[in-house]
Design an enzyme around this catalytic site. Structure first.
Site, mmCIF file in Angstrom:
data_model
loop_
_atom_site.group_PDB
_atom_site.id
_atom_site.type_symbol
_atom_site.label_atom_id
_atom_site.label_comp_id
_atom_site.label_asym_id
_atom_site.label_seq_id
_atom_site.Cartn_x
_atom_site.Cartn_y
_atom_site.Cartn_z
ATOM 1 N N ASP A 105 -7.968 13.168 17.008
ATOM 2 C CA ASP A 105 -7.519 14.272 16.163
ATOM 3 C C ASP A 105 -6.270 13.845 15.398
ATOM 4 O OD1 ASP A 105 -7.590 16.760 15.041
ATOM 5 O OD2 ASP A 105 -6.564 17.758 16.694
ATOM 6 N N TYR A 161 -3.430 14.609 12.017
ATOM 7 C CA TYR A 161 -2.383 15.614 11.738
ATOM 8 C C TYR A 161 -2.080 15.479 10.242
ATOM 9 C CZ TYR A 161 1.886 18.160 13.352
ATOM 10 O OH TYR A 161 2.889 19.078 13.624
ATOM 11 N N HIS A 208 0.821 21.757 7.152
ATOM 12 C CA HIS A 208 0.753 22.147 8.572
ATOM 13 C C HIS A 208 1.884 21.471 9.352
ATOM 14 C CE1 HIS A 208 -0.906 23.036 12.535
ATOM 15 N NE2 HIS A 208 -0.937 21.738 12.814
ATOM 16 N N ARG A 211 11.834 22.388 14.932
ATOM 17 C CA ARG A 211 12.996 21.609 14.476
ATOM 18 C C ARG A 211 13.370 22.066 13.075
ATOM 19 N NH1 ARG A 211 9.170 18.182 16.304
ATOM 20 N NH2 ARG A 211 8.486 17.935 14.159
ATOM 21 N N GLU A 263 -7.638 26.124 15.437
ATOM 22 C CA GLU A 263 -7.166 25.261 14.358
ATOM 23 C C GLU A 263 -8.348 24.942 13.460
ATOM 24 O OE1 GLU A 263 -5.069 21.859 16.032
ATOM 25 O OE2 GLU A 263 -3.185 22.982 15.987
ATOM 26 N N GLU A 265 -10.232 22.756 11.098
ATOM 27 C CA GLU A 265 -10.231 21.317 10.794
ATOM 28 C C GLU A 265 -11.586 20.881 10.264
ATOM 29 O OE1 GLU A 265 -8.562 18.760 13.718
ATOM 30 O OE2 GLU A 265 -7.158 20.269 14.489
ATOM 31 N N ASP A 313 -10.274 23.185 16.695
ATOM 32 C CA ASP A 313 -9.519 22.559 17.788
ATOM 33 C C ASP A 313 -8.715 23.656 18.497
ATOM 34 O OD1 ASP A 313 -8.130 20.798 19.424
ATOM 35 O OD2 ASP A 313 -6.626 20.355 17.898
ATOM 36 N N ARG A 344 -1.002 27.392 22.851
ATOM 37 C CA ARG A 344 0.339 27.031 22.349
ATOM 38 C C ARG A 344 1.408 27.052 23.424
ATOM 39 N NH1 ARG A 344 -1.304 24.338 18.090
ATOM 40 N NH2 ARG A 344 -2.301 25.630 16.508
ATOM 41 N N GLN A 363 0.989 23.952 25.373
ATOM 42 C CA GLN A 363 1.350 22.830 24.500
ATOM 43 C C GLN A 363 2.875 22.662 24.435
ATOM 44 O OE1 GLN A 363 -0.293 23.259 20.559
ATOM 45 N NE2 GLN A 363 0.533 21.324 19.819
ATOM 46 N N TYR A 385 4.049 18.957 25.800
ATOM 47 C CA TYR A 385 3.793 17.953 24.757
ATOM 48 C C TYR A 385 4.788 16.803 24.682
ATOM 49 C CZ TYR A 385 7.200 19.204 21.089
ATOM 50 O OH TYR A 385 8.328 19.384 20.342
ATOM 51 N N LYS A 404 -5.194 21.198 24.671
ATOM 52 C CA LYS A 404 -6.223 20.977 23.653
ATOM 53 C C LYS A 404 -7.565 20.590 24.259
ATOM 54 C CE LYS A 404 -3.382 20.678 19.903
ATOM 55 N NZ LYS A 404 -3.606 21.300 18.598
ATOM 56 N N THR A 417 -13.391 22.125 22.157
ATOM 57 C CA THR A 417 -13.303 21.908 20.713
ATOM 58 C C THR A 417 -14.692 22.189 20.150
ATOM 59 O OG1 THR A 417 -11.671 20.151 21.065
ATOM 60 C CG2 THR A 417 -12.709 20.249 18.889
ATOM 61 N N THR A 430 -5.218 20.368 11.504
ATOM 62 C CA THR A 430 -5.287 21.680 10.861
ATOM 63 C C THR A 430 -5.116 21.552 9.350
ATOM 64 O OG1 THR A 430 -4.305 22.612 12.831
ATOM 65 C CG2 THR A 430 -4.279 23.993 10.853
ATOM 66 N N GLU A 481 0.997 29.081 12.713
ATOM 67 C CA GLU A 481 1.642 29.085 11.397
ATOM 68 C C GLU A 481 1.625 30.474 10.762
ATOM 69 O OE1 GLU A 481 0.623 25.804 8.492
ATOM 70 O OE2 GLU A 481 -0.724 25.342 10.142
#
Ligand code: CA
Length: 446
Positions: free
Chosen positions: A141, A143, A148, A157, A212, A214, A246, A250, A253, A257, A266, A270, A373, A387
């Site tokens: 997978d 990114y 996204h 962040r 997600e 995708e 996917d 959260r 995660q 992560y 995850k 899927t 995503t 999001e």
């Protein structure tokens, strides 16, 4: 590689399968995607081609002698199977020959004898169960949407949402192939470990289940271990695309992560759409690679190819729909949550494939490379709830008045995708759906 257009893309071509000529069908004669199906009667899994509301049974068409020409026989025989892996292993030339033959066979002006023979081997999609199209050995997978990555990065962040590697490396992680499921398979809410602020970590059902949106690329011909793939040749290793959901927990995660990336958040499920739309069918919808901002670095030479820059993008419009159990009980139409486009990805499919094999990692026929995503610049082009709701801060409202920060049990998520361009027939990817079922009671311990 410049996309090849031929008679199979003729927008005026019609099929003797009348449902393939209806304006909004995903499967006109210009599409001809491959999938694996079974019917209640026979029980065995078989390779098929979608045409309108029906499926052409490829094994049966071969047995009728309808796919016997020299250049088609090879690909035809690869379809005597319960998966697409053998067809995927062949590469573009035999696949194109098979597509041209199927197009000729299904055209309105096909010879009457061919048409009569073929019509005996059509199955209505409504009477078939669609299975996973391939045995997927490895699932990766990526990114690849900078929108996204930026939106999600901002949540964690705010000062530096994009990490310094993003514009150099097509970021990805190794997903779990064993839990890939066909569209329409129920998806059980996972249990796992989470941590709320500074509280003690707990174990229980996820409270932040997300989808997600995708697109997945199936690998065609593989590469030997230790041998890289040149970007100029990357698309010869691509078979076609499907929709991918996917599913992501959260809360699990966020806690697990760091430092090695997503794991159990995850790997519980899927979902894949069942029809694989081939690179040949997508040819009219190729477009330029993403236009990087002026100050962005150019891709490193191994990821830069003039032809990929010119044609490496793919114009696929993508949509996400949600319907709660209450909405379905009330007969309400699903609510559209977002619309985005695959052409807005920062990295092309060829760049992802090339990067994946650049260390000598061997890709194999049937491997699945998902895009990550697919979000766009606009607020209504955000391809997941994380999001759309800013991690639950701004819930979305459904037509029943229900609110959603994340998915509830009974929610159905439906992904759709289609390609439209002036001068060509619209083709679709079909749909990828799944209903969230409650966490297993035995695991509801904290
Ligand atoms: Ca993902």
């Amino acid at each position: 590689m410049k996309p090849i257009l031929d008679e199979t893309h003729d927008p005026a071509a019609q099929s003797w399968v009348e449902s393939a000529n209806v304006g909004e069908t995903d499967f006109p004669i210009q599409n001809l995607p491959f999938g694996v199906f079974r019917t209640a009667g026979s029980g065995s899994a078989r390779v098929g081609v979608a045409i309108g509301d029906s499926i052409g049974d490829l094994g049966a068409l071969i047995n009728e002698g309808l796919l016997a020409e020299d250049d088609v026989e090879h690909a035809g025989n690869a379809c005597r199977s319960d998966s697409l892996n053998a067809l995927m292993a062949l590469g573009p030339a035999p696949r194109r020959a098979l597509r041209r033959r199927l197009h000729a066979l299904l055209r309105k002006d096909a010879p009457t004898t061919d048409r009569q023979a073929a019509s005996r081997h059509l199955v209505r999609q409504a009477e078939a169960q669609m299975l996973l199209p391939a045995v997927v050995g490895d699932y990766t997978d990526f990114y690849a949407s900078i929108f996204h990555a930026t939106n999600v990065g901002k949540l964690f962040r705010p000062d530096h949402p994009l990490l310094p590697n993003y514009k150099y490396i097509p970021i990805g992680y190794h997903g779990r192939a064993s839990s890939l499921v066909a569209s329409e398979t129920a998806v059980r809410r996972p249990c796992g470990q989470t941590r709320d602020g500074d509280a003690e970590p707990r174990f229980g059902p996820s409270k932040a289940l997300d989808y997600e949106l995708e697109v997945g690329l199936f690998v065609s011909v593989g590469n030997p271990l230790g041998e890289a793939i040149a970007i100029s040749a990357a698309e010869e290793h691509a078979f076609g695309v499907c929709l991918v959901n996917d599913w992501s927990a959260r809360d699990m995660q966020a806690w697990e992560y760091q430092p090695l990336g997503p794991f159990l958040a995850k790997s519980f499920a899927t979902s894949l759409s069942p029809w694989v739309v081939t690179m040949e069918a997508l040819a009219p919808f190729r477009t330029r690679a993403f236009a990087r901002a002026e100050n962005d670095p150019a891709p490193l030479p191994y990821l830069l190819d003039p032809s990929d820059q010119e044609y490496g993008g793919l114009d696929v419009r993508l949509e996400v729909f949600l319907s709660s159990a209450r909405m379905r009980e009330a007969g309400m139409a699903p609510a559209c949550l977002s619309r985005s486009n695959f052409r807005d990805l920062y990295w092309t499919m060829a760049q992802m494939l090339t990067h994946h094999a650049s260390n000598g990692c061997n890709l194999r026929p049937g491997d699945l490379l998902a895009s990550g995503t697919v979000s766009g610049a606009a607020k209504d082009a955000r391809g997941c709830l994380l999001e759309l709701t800013s991690r639950g801060k701004y819930p979305i409202s459904l037509p029943t008045g229900e609110q959603r920060k994340f998915l509830e049990d009974g929610d159905e998520v439906v992904l759709r995708g289609f390609c439209e361009r002036d001068g060509f027939r619209r083709i679709g990817l079909g749909k990828c759906s799944g209903v969230v079922s409650p966490a297993k009671a035995a695991q509801r311990t904290v």
